[in-house]
Design a protein around this motif. Structure first.
Motif: not given
Length: 631
Positions: A238-250, A347-356
């Motif tokens: 899960l964390l590897l997927a966030y690192y590869v496909f998420a954006k910003g602070m996430i 698909a979610r396209g996380y924005a570059a902020d910590e609030e999520k």
């Protein structure tokens, strides 16, 4: 009527969930303080049994007595102590001996029954004898009461409880063997993975799966049950997927979380990442199930519970010839979770902020019906010398929390001793005790003299920042009482020379530097405070709306403040602060609460659109000065 019924059902459901959590934590609490003994047994087993890494006939004789006698008695003692203090622990250990002698299998379940029962009986006996023992007979009565009740409970355990528990063990063993034989064990992930996300991981592992694994390990030399909850593969995927496909602070937070989870064994770090998008529970369950399927297919198992559940602990507890099977299961579960999580995260396209990420943590707290940690009151008003993180065993999550807070305090130059201990071992001189909310009641009994802070998440908790800020304020007040800065006694909070109107638009960081320069040149702050203002803006925007920004320093910058003061810069064409154009930039340096009156005036200005609009272009310096200094 229907609404009332639904409400009652919700209350009943919430109460049941809370009771399950408490029961799980209680079972876990009997095992966690003794986890070192379990690891010692596991290492001896892995090394010296005939199929171990270093077979040794003499040393392997330690294995049987440790699992048959030592470990159950430790559990019984701990369970009795949790309820009846030291005397309850002794009675719990004696009672546990009764179920051990009456059975030919490790009596962990029997210990979990007789230990707390012994503590409960001892507490009731002590309450009954309270204030009724003649002076001089206290020691005699205390010793004989434990001895008599110990003999009674040991016999009862041998004759009644032992056979019942043994029958229950046989039923459970048969059920488990049936599930394993028909290949249905992967289905357990449907329960295990969601339970982990609700922070029931330790209770599930040490209260249920661990005892089942110990019994299986004594018969076969290894057990797959030790791998069901502790497998770090789903969290890693899960964390590897966030690192590869998420954006910003996430995305930026993922590598640190990977290290803490996979190498450190603190699985709680990835739970909020699941709650950011509940759909991700599906890849996590699938990863867990595929890992279990691989473990079962290859005959993988461990000789003892790996605690914490890091990859290093799993490797250490793998039997000789079984390491590759363990690593294969971890790898498969990682890959499955990664590939199934990828499309959901993209698909979610996380924005570059910590609030999520923070919203996910808040969501978890809301699910439990609790207020968020940021609402926790930090009431300290004295110098603090010792802070203790406490949990069942004094390690794992509490150790990580202590390390996190220790680093934050170090950065602020605050010298406070921060340690992690088991609840029963909280030092008497602890001034602040931080515990999981479900353990706070026990912690208050163990350390009634301390201030207690309840949290739900030990990792990067906003309460830590609140606590650091409060400790900084306390330090500042102490310094102020000792030394008052020379030449700043008569400085008013706002001077007319620090109001600059009609300024040319610049970049926001340049505007912040200008505001800080005015404060520094007037003697309110040291030069270093400007850097603290820049850091605050990098951490969190100071734009507050209605065309106004209030740049100020981070907590560490307060050490550079000599006197409360503000500076005001007007930019008729605006300065882009990202979240909006700021026409008025108000630099703030506050000591204690002296600047609150100005902030109150500022709040009033924001409510009056007409005044805020006039401030954007006015050339009347006297008007601005009067507006900000009125009582």
């Amino acid at each position: 009527m229907e609404t009332q019924v639904n409400t009652n059902e919700m209350h009943a459901s919430g109460k049941m969930r809370l009771n399950i959590q408490r029961m799980g934590r209680f079972l876990s609490g009997m095992v966690m303080p003794n986890i070192g003994a379990f690891i010692a047994w596991g290492l001896i087993t892995a090394l010296f049994i005939p199929t171990g890494w270093l077979p040794n006939e003499n040393l392997s004789k330690l294995v049987g007595p440790m699992i048959i006698y030592l470990l159950p008695i430790l559990i019984g003692y701990t369970g009795g102590k949790m309820i009846g203090d030291l005397r309850g622990g002794v009675l719990g250990a004696v009672a546990t001996a009764g179920v051990i002698v009456g059975a030919d299998v490790p009596m962990f379940l029997g210990a979990m029954i007789m230990g707390p029962l012994g503590g409960f009986v001892m507490r009731k006996v002590d309450d009954m004898l309270k204030d009724k023992v003649p002076a001089g007979f206290e020691m005699l009565v205390n010793n004989f009461s434990v001895g008599i009740m110990g003999a009674v409970l040991a016999v009862a355990a041998y004759k009644v409880i032992g056979p019942v528990v043994l029958s229950l063990n046989l039923i459970l063993k048969g059920a488990v063997e049936t599930v394993v034989n028909v290949g249905l064990l992967p289905i357990a992930s449907l329960v295990i993975e969601p339970a982990k996300i609700l922070f029931l991981n330790n209770a599930l592992n040490h209260g249920v799966l661990g005892p089942m694994g110990m019994q299986q390990a004594t018969e076969t030399g290894r057990s797959i049950f030790f791998l069901l909850e502790t497998n770090p593969g789903p969290g890693l995927g899960l964390l590897l997927a966030y690192y590869v496909f998420a954006k910003g602070m996430i995305k930026q937070s993922a590598p640190g979380a990977i290290i803490i989870h996979f190498l450190g064994g603190i699985h709680e770090i990835y739970f909020p990442y699941v709650l950011m998008n509940p759909l991700l529970i599906i890849p996590v369950i699938a990863g867990g199930a595929s890992g279990v399927f691989t473990f079962a297919l290859l005959g993988a198992g461990l000789v003892a519970t790996p605690s914490p559940g890091s990859i290093f602990a799993l490797m250490a507890m793998a039997p000789r010839g079984g390491l590759l099977a363990v690593l294969a299961g971890v790898l498969v579960s990682t890959a499955v979770t990664f590939f199934l999580s990828a499309p959901i995260i993209k698909a979610r396209g996380y924005a570059a902020d910590e609030e999520k990420l923070e919203a996910a943590k808040t969501q978890l707290q809301g699910m439990k019906g609790k207020k968020t940690e940021t609402e926790t009151a930090i009431k300290l008003n004295v110098a603090v010398k010792k802070i203790v993180f406490a949990c069942d065993a004094g390690m794992g999550s509490s150790a990580m929390g202590a390390s996190t807070l220790r680093n934050k305090l170090k950065k602020q130059g605050i010298h406070v001793q921060v340690s992690n201990d088991a609840i029963e071992n909280i030092p008497e001189d602890a001034q602040i005790v931080i515990t999981h909310e479900n353990l706070t009641a026990r912690a208050k009994l163990a350390a009634p003299q301390a201030e207690h802070i309840s949290i739900q998440d030990f990792i990067e908790n906003p309460v830590y920042d609140l606590l650091v800020e409060r400790l900084v304020e306390i330090k500042e007040k102490q310094q102020e009482s000792q030394v008052k800065p020379i030449g700043t006694e008569e400085l008013p909070v706002l001077q007319k020379k620090n109001i600059l109107l009609g300024q040319r638009s610049v970049e926001k960081m340049e505007a912040i530097k200008m505001a800080g320069r005015l404060l520094a040149d007037s003697g309110y702050v040291a030069e270093e405070y400007i850097d603290a203002m820049i850091q605050r803006e990098n951490d969190l925007s100071t734009y507050i709306g209605n065309g106004i920004a209030i740049p100020h320093g981070v907590a560490s910058g307060r050490m550079q403040i000599r006197k409360t003061g503000i500076s005001i810069l007007q930019f008729p064409d605006g300065v882009d602060f990202g979240e909006g154009l700021a026409y008025l930039v108000v630099g703030i340096a506050g000591v204690g609460n002296e600047h609150l009156a100005i902030l109150s005036n500022l709040a009033s200005i924001m409510e009056e659109d007409e005044i805020a609009e006039r401030l954007k272009t006015t050339e009347d310096l006297e008007y601005v000065y009067t507006l900000f200094t009125k009582k």
